[in-house]
Design a protein around this motif. Structure first.
Motif, PDB file in Angstrom:
ATOM      1  N   VAL A   1      79.308  64.720 -14.326  1.00  0.00           N
ATOM      2  CA  VAL A   1      78.956  63.322 -14.068  1.00  0.00           C
ATOM      3  C   VAL A   1      78.054  62.819 -15.189  1.00  0.00           C
ATOM      4  O   VAL A   1      77.145  63.538 -15.625  1.00  0.00           O
ATOM      5  N   PHE A   2      78.343  61.631 -15.669  1.00  0.00           N
ATOM      6  CA  PHE A   2      77.449  60.972 -16.624  1.00  0.00           C
ATOM      7  C   PHE A   2      76.634  59.930 -15.866  1.00  0.00           C
ATOM      8  O   PHE A   2      77.209  59.085 -15.176  1.00  0.00           O
TER       9      PHE A   2
ATOM     10  N   LEU B   1      72.511  60.725 -19.044  1.00  0.00           N
ATOM     11  CA  LEU B   1      72.467  62.147 -18.694  1.00  0.00           C
ATOM     12  C   LEU B   1      73.871  62.684 -18.503  1.00  0.00           C
ATOM     13  O   LEU B   1      74.724  62.012 -17.927  1.00  0.00           O
ATOM     14  N   LYS B   2      74.106  63.899 -18.948  1.00  0.00           N
ATOM     15  CA  LYS B   2      75.327  64.610 -18.596  1.00  0.00           C
ATOM     16  C   LYS B   2      74.946  65.730 -17.639  1.00  0.00           C
ATOM     17  O   LYS B   2      74.110  66.578 -17.968  1.00  0.00           O
ATOM     18  N   VAL B   3      75.561  65.700 -16.482  1.00  0.00           N
ATOM     19  CA  VAL B   3      75.182  66.617 -15.419  1.00  0.00           C
ATOM     20  C   VAL B   3      76.394  67.455 -15.020  1.00  0.00           C
ATOM     21  O   VAL B   3      77.502  66.918 -14.911  1.00  0.00           O
ATOM     22  N   VAL B   4      76.199  68.749 -14.818  1.00  0.00           N
ATOM     23  CA  VAL B   4      77.300  69.638 -14.435  1.00  0.00           C
ATOM     24  C   VAL B   4      76.979  70.292 -13.095  1.00  0.00           C
ATOM     25  O   VAL B   4      75.909  70.891 -12.930  1.00  0.00           O
TER      26      VAL B   4
ATOM     27  N   SER C   1      76.467  55.906 -12.210  1.00  0.00           N
ATOM     28  CA  SER C   1      77.120  57.181 -12.529  1.00  0.00           C
ATOM     29  C   SER C   1      78.615  57.021 -12.756  1.00  0.00           C
ATOM     30  O   SER C   1      79.278  56.247 -12.073  1.00  0.00           O
ATOM     31  N   SER C   2      79.138  57.768 -13.738  1.00  0.00           N
ATOM     32  CA  SER C   2      80.585  57.848 -13.948  1.00  0.00           C
ATOM     33  C   SER C   2      81.032  59.280 -13.716  1.00  0.00           C
ATOM     34  O   SER C   2      80.553  60.197 -14.391  1.00  0.00           O
ATOM     35  N   PHE C   3      81.968  59.471 -12.818  1.00  0.00           N
ATOM     36  CA  PHE C   3      82.480  60.804 -12.540  1.00  0.00           C
ATOM     37  C   PHE C   3      83.610  61.130 -13.496  1.00  0.00           C
ATOM     38  O   PHE C   3      84.476  60.287 -13.747  1.00  0.00           O
TER      39      PHE C   3
END
Lengths: 155, 155
Positions: A68-69, A109-112, A138-140
């Motif tokens: 997710v960004f 943010l780039k989230v994993v 957020s962009s999935f």
DNA sequence: ATTGAAAAAAGTCGCGG
DNA sequence: CCGCGACTTTTTTCAAT
């Protein structure tokens, strides 16, 4: 080192694609013997051109398929709040990357993550507890089209 | 391999932080001899848990200090246009990452460049020549707060 | 700066528990 | 699966050019 020559760039390009390539192979490919290759690599490491060597792990296979960004903005932009925000970001394992950005939002943010449950926990228990976040979009990620780590270094 | 055990995860974590760690060191750290370490690493490689080993290069030091995230949308969403878009993306060196995303835009690109001139060329000569892009919104990176490549693998 | 060779270190693999 | 030990390959150093 004042500037990189063509050989340095060739070495960096090779190592960016395969850190495990051996010096014999590199030496054959670049037509110089392995001592200068060895010394150039050490120099590139010592001077910080090479930040490190890492194994790339498949996020899906290890149970972290969700990327997710998140664009976020802070309420207050004084030094104290920004410092604190940055420190908290570093302590959250799911956040792989964080950049301050120009434009509508302050940070990207780039989230994993494992799944949507984890995203929910991340967003509402961790991120909103990070002091001062007021806006978030957020962009999935639905699919990965391209992901390379090797820079095309200009000469 | 049906599931990763704690030893596998420890190995992956170590290699994600330093691909050059040797088996003696790993063996001491995990308290098992190097044969099982060796075999586990081979298995993790063969089964695709480890996608590869790479050197990480400092983008600023090699003259590529500008990072831009571009959100783009396509005019038409049929299979042919999407396939073509994806193929063109793969051929553009500056594009390090491309994801299809849910939300307002169709794709998110991470682009690494020399300067604004190159961004201009990228945006107006390369990207808009990629057939079918109708909408685009870019965020320029002002600062890097965090950038890790090592996943926190859940047990 | 490059070469080639030699020493040191690390990786590989069969065999026994 | 793990550990031992022998064998192979690679890394690292260095004298000579």
């Amino acid at each position: 080192m004042t500037k990189l020559d063509k050989t340095d760039i060739d070495i960096l390009s090779a190592l960016q694609n395969d850190a495990k390539i051996n010096m014999k192979e590199l030496s054959d490919r670049l037509h110089i013997s392995k001592t200068p290759i060895y010394e150039r690599i050490k120099r590139l490491e010592n001077e910080g051109y090479i930040k490190g060597y890492v194994a790339l792990v498949d996020n899906k296979k290890v149970g972290l398929p969700l990327i997710v960004f998140c664009n976020v903005s802070l309420a207050v932009h004084d030094d104290e709040h920004i410092q604190r925000f940055q420190k908290e970001i570093k302590d959250i394992d799911e956040i792989m990357e964080c950049y301050s950005t120009g434009g509508v939002y302050d940070f990207l943010l780039k989230v994993v993550l494992r799944d949507l449950d984890d995203y929910n926990r991340f967003a509402f228990e961790k991120l909103t507890k990070v002091y001062g976040i007021v806006k978030m979009q957020s962009s999935f990620v639905l699919g990965e089209i391209k992901h390379i780590t090797s820079l095309s270094i200009p000469f």
